[in-house]
Structures are given as structure tokens and as C-alpha cells.
Design an enzyme around this catalytic site. Sequence first.
Site, PDB file in Angstrom:
ATOM      1  N   LYS A 166       0.829  -1.197   0.000  1.00  0.00           N
ATOM      2  CA  LYS A 166       0.000   0.000   0.000  1.00  0.00           C
ATOM      3  C   LYS A 166       0.870   1.257   0.000  1.00  0.00           C
ATOM      4  O   LYS A 166       0.616   2.205  -0.760  1.00  0.00           O
ATOM      5  CB  LYS A 166      -0.917  -0.008   1.217  1.00  0.00           C
ATOM      6  CG  LYS A 166      -1.955   1.105   1.225  1.00  0.00           C
ATOM      7  CD  LYS A 166      -2.845   1.013   2.466  1.00  0.00           C
ATOM      8  CE  LYS A 166      -3.667  -0.246   2.476  1.00  0.00           C
ATOM      9  NZ  LYS A 166      -4.581  -0.321   3.632  1.00  0.00           N
ATOM     10  N   ARG A 172      -3.502   3.068   8.751  1.00  0.00           N
ATOM     11  CA  ARG A 172      -3.837   1.791   8.108  1.00  0.00           C
ATOM     12  C   ARG A 172      -2.600   0.908   7.995  1.00  0.00           C
ATOM     13  O   ARG A 172      -1.482   1.406   7.817  1.00  0.00           O
ATOM     14  CB  ARG A 172      -4.385   2.025   6.689  1.00  0.00           C
ATOM     15  CG  ARG A 172      -5.631   2.871   6.602  1.00  0.00           C
ATOM     16  CD  ARG A 172      -5.946   3.150   5.136  1.00  0.00           C
ATOM     17  NE  ARG A 172      -7.080   4.041   4.956  1.00  0.00           N
ATOM     18  CZ  ARG A 172      -8.320   3.650   4.699  1.00  0.00           C
ATOM     19  NH1 ARG A 172      -8.587   2.365   4.607  1.00  0.00           N
ATOM     20  NH2 ARG A 172      -9.287   4.522   4.538  1.00  0.00           N
ATOM     21  N   GLY A 218      -8.288  -6.929   4.874  1.00  0.00           N
ATOM     22  CA  GLY A 218      -9.135  -7.106   6.044  1.00  0.00           C
ATOM     23  C   GLY A 218      -8.494  -7.843   7.198  1.00  0.00           C
ATOM     24  O   GLY A 218      -9.110  -7.993   8.244  1.00  0.00           O
ATOM     25  N   MET A 244      -5.648  -7.104   8.928  1.00  0.00           N
ATOM     26  CA  MET A 244      -5.058  -6.277   9.983  1.00  0.00           C
ATOM     27  C   MET A 244      -5.941  -5.054  10.208  1.00  0.00           C
ATOM     28  O   MET A 244      -6.977  -4.903   9.582  1.00  0.00           O
ATOM     29  CB  MET A 244      -3.626  -5.919   9.623  1.00  0.00           C
ATOM     30  CG  MET A 244      -2.699  -7.121   9.698  1.00  0.00           C
ATOM     31  SD  MET A 244      -1.030  -6.754   9.148  1.00  0.00           S
ATOM     32  CE  MET A 244      -1.271  -6.519   7.401  1.00  0.00           C
ATOM     33  N   ARG A 273      -4.077  -1.291  -5.766  1.00  0.00           N
ATOM     34  CA  ARG A 273      -3.277  -2.506  -5.634  1.00  0.00           C
ATOM     35  C   ARG A 273      -3.746  -3.483  -6.703  1.00  0.00           C
ATOM     36  O   ARG A 273      -4.854  -3.336  -7.243  1.00  0.00           O
ATOM     37  CB  ARG A 273      -3.438  -3.136  -4.247  1.00  0.00           C
ATOM     38  CG  ARG A 273      -4.860  -3.541  -3.919  1.00  0.00           C
ATOM     39  CD  ARG A 273      -4.999  -3.963  -2.468  1.00  0.00           C
ATOM     40  NE  ARG A 273      -6.390  -4.211  -2.108  1.00  0.00           N
ATOM     41  CZ  ARG A 273      -6.851  -4.251  -0.880  1.00  0.00           C
ATOM     42  NH1 ARG A 273      -6.025  -4.072   0.132  1.00  0.00           N
ATOM     43  NH2 ARG A 273      -8.118  -4.482  -0.623  1.00  0.00           N
ATOM     44  N   HIS A 290     -15.870  -8.116   2.701  1.00  0.00           N
ATOM     45  CA  HIS A 290     -14.845  -9.043   3.177  1.00  0.00           C
ATOM     46  C   HIS A 290     -15.108 -10.462   2.708  1.00  0.00           C
ATOM     47  O   HIS A 290     -14.218 -11.152   2.204  1.00  0.00           O
ATOM     48  CB  HIS A 290     -14.791  -9.000   4.718  1.00  0.00           C
ATOM     49  CG  HIS A 290     -13.895 -10.040   5.316  1.00  0.00           C
ATOM     50  ND1 HIS A 290     -14.375 -11.264   5.747  1.00  0.00           N
ATOM     51  CD2 HIS A 290     -12.562 -10.065   5.502  1.00  0.00           C
ATOM     52  CE1 HIS A 290     -13.361 -11.989   6.197  1.00  0.00           C
ATOM     53  NE2 HIS A 290     -12.256 -11.281   6.062  1.00  0.00           N
ATOM     54  N   SER A 336      10.878 -44.238 -11.924  1.00  0.00           N
ATOM     55  CA  SER A 336       9.793 -43.343 -11.530  1.00  0.00           C
ATOM     56  C   SER A 336       9.867 -43.189 -10.015  1.00  0.00           C
ATOM     57  O   SER A 336       9.792 -44.182  -9.289  1.00  0.00           O
ATOM     58  CB  SER A 336       8.436 -43.921 -11.937  1.00  0.00           C
ATOM     59  OG  SER A 336       7.407 -43.041 -11.558  1.00  0.00           O
ATOM     60  N   CYS A 345       6.002 -39.904  -9.737  1.00  0.00           N
ATOM     61  CA  CYS A 345       4.571 -40.249  -9.768  1.00  0.00           C
ATOM     62  C   CYS A 345       3.917 -40.156  -8.394  1.00  0.00           C
ATOM     63  O   CYS A 345       2.762 -40.542  -8.235  1.00  0.00           O
ATOM     64  CB  CYS A 345       4.364 -41.644 -10.355  1.00  0.00           C
ATOM     65  SG  CYS A 345       5.163 -42.957  -9.421  1.00  0.00           S
ATOM     66  N   TYR A 370       9.610 -36.198 -16.835  1.00  0.00           N
ATOM     67  CA  TYR A 370       8.183 -35.969 -16.705  1.00  0.00           C
ATOM     68  C   TYR A 370       7.759 -35.986 -15.251  1.00  0.00           C
ATOM     69  O   TYR A 370       8.475 -36.491 -14.381  1.00  0.00           O
ATOM     70  CB  TYR A 370       7.376 -37.022 -17.492  1.00  0.00           C
ATOM     71  CG  TYR A 370       7.466 -38.436 -16.944  1.00  0.00           C
ATOM     72  CD1 TYR A 370       6.602 -38.878 -15.944  1.00  0.00           C
ATOM     73  CD2 TYR A 370       8.403 -39.330 -17.433  1.00  0.00           C
ATOM     74  CE1 TYR A 370       6.680 -40.166 -15.445  1.00  0.00           C
ATOM     75  CE2 TYR A 370       8.492 -40.627 -16.944  1.00  0.00           C
ATOM     76  CZ  TYR A 370       7.622 -41.037 -15.940  1.00  0.00           C
ATOM     77  OH  TYR A 370       7.710 -42.315 -15.436  1.00  0.00           O
TER      78      TYR A 370
END
Length: 883
Positions: free
Chosen positions: A23, A93, A102, A104, A337, A453, A770, A838, A858
Amino acid sequence: MTVKTIYSFAEGKAEWKELLGGKGANLAEMTRVGLPVPPGFTITTEACRRFFAEGERLPEQVARELREALDALQEQTGKVLGNPDAPLLLSVRSGAVHSMPGMMDTILNLGLNDDTVEGLAKQTGNPRFAYDCYRRLIQMFGNVVLGLDHFHFEQIMERHKQAAGLRLDTELSAKHLQAIIEEYQGFILEKSKRPFPQNPLEQLRQAVEAVFLSWNNARARVYRKIHRIPDDLGTAVNVQAMVFGNRGNDSGTGVAFTRNPATGEQKLYGEFLLNAQGEDVVAGIRTPRPIGELAESMPEVYEELMMFAKRLELHYKDMQDIEFTIEQGKLYILQTRNGKRTAQAAVKIAVDLVNENVITREEALTRIEPEMIERLLHRQFAELGERKPWVKGLPASPGAATGRIVFSADDAERWAKAGEAVILVRPETTPDDIHGILAAKGILTSRGGMTSHAAVVARGMGKACICGCEELRIDGKRKQVSAAGQTLHEGDRISIDGGTGMVYLGELPLIEPMLSAECEELLAWADEVRRLQVRTNADTPEDAKKARAFGAEGIGLCRTEHMFMDAGRLPVMQKMIMAETLAERKEALEELLPMQKEDFVGLFRAMEGLPVTIRLLDPPLHEFVPDLEELVVSQAKRESMGDMDPQQRKQQEQWIKKVRALSEANPMLGHRGCRLALTYPEIAEMQVEAIGLAAAECLSQGIRVQVEIMVPLVGHVNELKRLRQIIEGVLARYEAPNGSSIAFRVGTMIEVPRAALTADEIAAEADFFSFGTNDLTQMTFGYSRDDAEGKFLHAYVEEKILPENPFMVLDRDGVGKLIRWAAEQGRKTNPQLKLGICGEHGGEQKSIQFCHEVGLDYVSCSPYRVPLARLAAAQAEIARRSQ
């Protein structure tokens, strides 16, 4: 040299986000480019960290710089904090490095006291406005700084409204507000044993400390855990001259997104309220109006807002979430933002920005979190037919959800832990409800809008959410909700559609979603970039088809044991296990053979031309038979009732004897995998024969087949060597239609640490490795996964003993070293060795990054994680190129 801890907005830079927070950096950037930003200054994240390091006390340097920054702000505005003739009022803020909407605390109208409120009333000629600001300050200060529940303040106000016969806060007169303020101050003195501070400098000091402390409140900690934000960053604090949206009907406040955060549509989206302050919009206290209506009530302001929105989006090259205030017809930008958005919107916005020549394809690929792709696969309701909705609210976050009603976050968490799907129903949510939102399948509120919120947090989590459903009358004490002549109670089932805002009574069937056109386009770009192939873990043709539709390039793991759990096959499998002789066992295997063959035919058809890796039977045989305790109890009950003839008793005793014989002290380290195949080679032979028959049948029908046979749990090269001989001997009996032998590969799952350490020897007998990271992680850590996750792993992660759950995110320092070693040593012996993974890590972003780094060929994951893996693999390659 002492580093500054406070910077004015004019001094800051966008690149200082780590120091100024998101911010603060944006306020500095907007000030630099000339947007109408009220002046102020940012207290840095470094000051926050020092505050905690010094025992939660404001360091002397920070206190000194705070006074200096305040003096400069007073000179810039021509107003003075605490001066009734020209009162400077401030907003205080939070502003973390990573957006935490929301989570803090915020305090507005700081600087008002019993004297300055009268000065503000005189200066503005609007006593009602002045006392409304003072009322708000006392309430926020009491809640944020003194820790008093805002519910008590709301009760006091509600009582005064009822006594005056009023419905809305805006209908309260200055006299009403003065009475409320007096009662607020009495309540604070009674509960906190200290009066509301009249010294504005003391208000400022306490407010800054309270915002720092809110970095560690419960909801902020939960949010950081969900979004994997480090705990040691701290928050910046932004102190800014107030502008007022509550000075009458020529004033207002709102939130605007430069694109629709739910769908990604390129259209200004948001909400506003006239004669209100910003907290009224985001807290859901009043249901706001759509941003488009601002064009009717204040057309010039709307056009100016549109211009700034476009300018900010082009500047930041992303969709912006803008907070604004209008004070007596003048527009101020309070914050911008990068906006929180749904997965669907994120993908559409990224693709659209590429097509608008704002960003590159690679930038688009790096902007999408792989988990977002998974969320895109939101389930929807099946055809509703004649079913009518019960009520309708605002479609705040898409997706369909069905579950039982609960009325509190704690109940949502408790019910969800008990295995219930729940819908959290609230008048509005607050940041304290985050654990309940996380636990629920969906959220339904009676108040608030699409930037409240509940909406913002639900979109970020991919949860279905409906807000502002004003028909609902929610009674939290009685745990019931009423609307349209119907009253529902806790535990009743409802279904919600976050994409339409419709709420339905009862449980509706859900259907699986498909990827959007924009997502397909994004994933096509990912496929052009990535080096890693993406396969799927699939045991049925249905799973294989779904995975292929999602872009899978083969099957990396078919767990054949799952095929035997079918109700029609389990008795035959049990017959094979109960066999006392080889002949009896082979007889049962002959019954299983055609079933197995059809399984493999289905997989080869679904994956035509792509590799299919079939793992031979892995689990111990006791998993296919009834529980020993259940058998003993069943026998005792039936004998006591005289309900068992001699033949049945004999059969039951045989079962108990066999189950006892199969019992092992530690079955996961016992008679399973390749050990079972070597002890009972006829089982492996049947499976390989089924593979051969299926491959020959498919080839005869013109279906291309790539067969890979995986031997599980190898720990010594001789195990693989012996089983390879069996596999080759069986498959030599089968031919392709042209008379050639069936092509196949034989490999092993590396899941035993010794196999990884002796990979150079094992590679001499393997065509592929694998890595089965589920078992490899268990054996490397010495953890039983089920026990560890149920008993202590959660605490280990909470207490920072482990950085992450190693069964969710691959452990690079331990398991990862084994994989790296095995890959390097295996390829030294066999340069053509194919390498894959895998375990469940094959569908997790950080683990995929590691697989890319160590040179695997892979990853293989569940069907619904294939799109995620495709994107994560592309991001891994982009990260490599940028190094």
C-alpha cells in the site's frame, strides 16, 4: 549509518515494496505520477520488526521520526493535529508487503476529541458530520487499540436507533450521535479502566502500535498460513490526512476494480455509498450501490474515476483494485493494488492483457498461480429443470456448493472436521471468520456487496460465495434463517451458485467443469515453453480420458491393485489369496486374467499412442481380506446365536487362520511389491500376461500402444533383474500383427532409500525410474504418513520444526538429495534412462520446480492436477531462463 524508518509519500518509490509495504509503495507511486492522493507518510516494515524486537514498544528513533513526519504533514496541509480551529484528522492503516485484505487493523478520524469535534463542526458547518466521525473513531479505537468487541458498540447504537424509531445509521442526528458518544466513552472507561484518550498525539502513538500488533492477530496468522506468507516480514503503517465521504450526499466512498474480479470482463466494476466512509463498504454494514449508478448521480466524478482507472491499469500492467473517496464533489484516490480475483478472472485478464499488447506471454504465464488453474475446475450444478431458487443475492464468487447450514465460523470448522460439507450463513463475515470460510464449501451473507470481506476472501480461496441476500432474516442465537415464508435450521441443506447468486433449498447434484477458452490458450502457451512432460496417475479408462482432455501426455502410474477392489472382483481376489496350493492359486488367477486384460485394453485405447506405465501389484495381500478383529467378533456372535453350521464354521476358521498368517507387524515394510512378486511369481505372470494380451488386441485393431511395466519397491538390483526376466519371458509369447515382438519398457519405482543410493547398479536393469515420493518420503523421514499427519506433522509445521508438510511439498534437503543422486548415478550407467515422478508431489508447484531443476523427463499427477502441472512446468523453465 542510521536508516530512516519513515518516508513521506513524496519520498517513496514503487520499488521499495519490501520496505514500504504494498500500500505504501503504491501511494508513493500514485503521488509521483500526479494522482489526487491525500498526503501522508509510511512507517516502514523495518520499524515494525524493530517494534517486536524491542518487546512491542515503539523504538525511540521511530517515535522521533513520527513527530518529524507529523510536523511536515501539518505544514503541508495547513492543519494541526489537536487544533480545534484547523483540526488535522488522520487515517492509520496497515500495509503489508503482500496484500492481506481485512486481516489487519485500521483506525479512521484519528485526532478528534471533545474539543476538536466542536472545531470540526464549526469549520464544516455540519455538526452531524463531525459527531459521526467522532463516533466512528471511538468505536474503532475501542475495538482495535483497547480490544473491546465492536458488537458492544453496535448494540449501543442499535438501542439509540430503536429508541428514536430510526432504521439507518445515516438518520441519526447530531444530538443522537452526541448521546451515543457519551455512552461509548462510559463503556470504554468501565471495561478498560481508562478513559478514551483526549490527547491526539497519544491516540496516534497507540494506533500505530495497535496496527503493528495486528500483524500477529489470529486472523492474520491464519491468512498467512493459507497463502504461505512468511511471518517475519512485518507490516508497514500508512498515516494519511483524512478526506471525508460522509459530509453529505455530494460525498461518498467506494471500491472500483478496473475489470470484473469474478469474470475478468473488461468493464469498470465496483460499488459505492453516498455519505459514508470506506469501512461502510468493505465491512458489509450497508449494502452498497453498483458503480455504474455513480455515472447517474455524479457523472463528472464517474468520468474522472474511469480515466484514473485506465491510467492505473496501464501503469501497473494489471487489473487494479482502487479505493476512492469523494468529498463534496472532489475525487481522491486512497489506494490502488493488484486486485484479488477468481481463478477464472485471473486467466482471462492475463490472456486479454497479452492480446491487448500490455504484457508478454511469459509474463502472463508467471502471473497465474498454478493452484488457480485447479480452482478453475469449479463444479457447477447439473440442469436445474423446474427447480426455482429460494432467494437470490449478489454473485460474489463463482462455483456451486451444497452443504448443511451453520451460523458461526467455529461451527463451520467443527462440522467440517467431522466430515460434513457446510455452508456458512452469516449477516456478514469479518476477518475473524477466516477459519470458518476456509472450512466451508460456500458462504452466504445477508449484507455486504461484491467487494465486502466475504466476497474478497472467498474469491481468493476459490470458494462459492453469495453476498447481500437481503431477504434472509438470520437469527444466530436460535440458529435459524428465514426467507420467502420458509425457516431453515442449523444442519438443513442448501445449495448455492456463486456465479448467479441463486440459493436453492436442499442438495443439488453437481457436475464437473471444463476449462475455459482463455485457459486453453494460456496452457497452449505453457506447452510451448515447458520442457517437462506431464502424465497422469490413472487406474480407469474414465480417469485416463479425463486426464487426456486436460492435456496429459500419457499415464505415469496405473495402480493395478485398485482394479481388484471392485465388488465383482474382490471375491475372486480373496479366493486367490485363500488358495492353499499353487494349482488353486493359478485357478483363481485364470479368473482374474480376462478382467485385467480388459482393464489394460481400456487404458491403451484411452491413451492411444501415448505411454502407459503399469505398476505391478504393490500392497500386501492382507489389504484384500476382512479385518481379523471383525472376523473373530463375527464368529463369536454367530456361534452364540447358534447361527453357524459345521461347514460355515470350518470356512470361517480358515479365513481367520489365513488372515493371521498374512498379518505383519509392519505391513508397509513387509511382504509387498516386488517381494510379493518374487514369492508368488504366478501373480506377476498373470498381470504381465494380461498386459501382453491387451497390447496384442489393441495393435491388431490399429491402436498404437506404448507399454511400460513398473516393478514396485525394489531395494536391490537382483530383485529387478529377476522380475525383468519373468516379464520378458511372458511377453515373448505375444506378437504384434506384423509378427514383430511387442515393444515394451521395464523400469522400477524408486521409493526405497537403498534403491536411490544404488541407482547406478539398478539402472543397468532398468529402462526408466519413476520416483514414488509418497513412500520415499515415509522411509526417508521414518514417518508413517497417516500417523504423522494425524498426530504431529501439523504441530511441526506450526512450530516451524519443518518448513512445510513433506508429504505435500517435496523435501529438497533430504528426499530431494536422494532423487538428485539417483538421477545422476542412474544416467551415468544408462544415459537413455527415462526419469519421472509419480507421487503426489507431481502435482505441486514447488516440487515440479525441483523436478525441472534435477533434469527429470516428466511428472505424473492426478487428472485434475494435469493443467496445474503444465503451467508449473512452464514457470519452472521461465525461472531458469531468467537466472
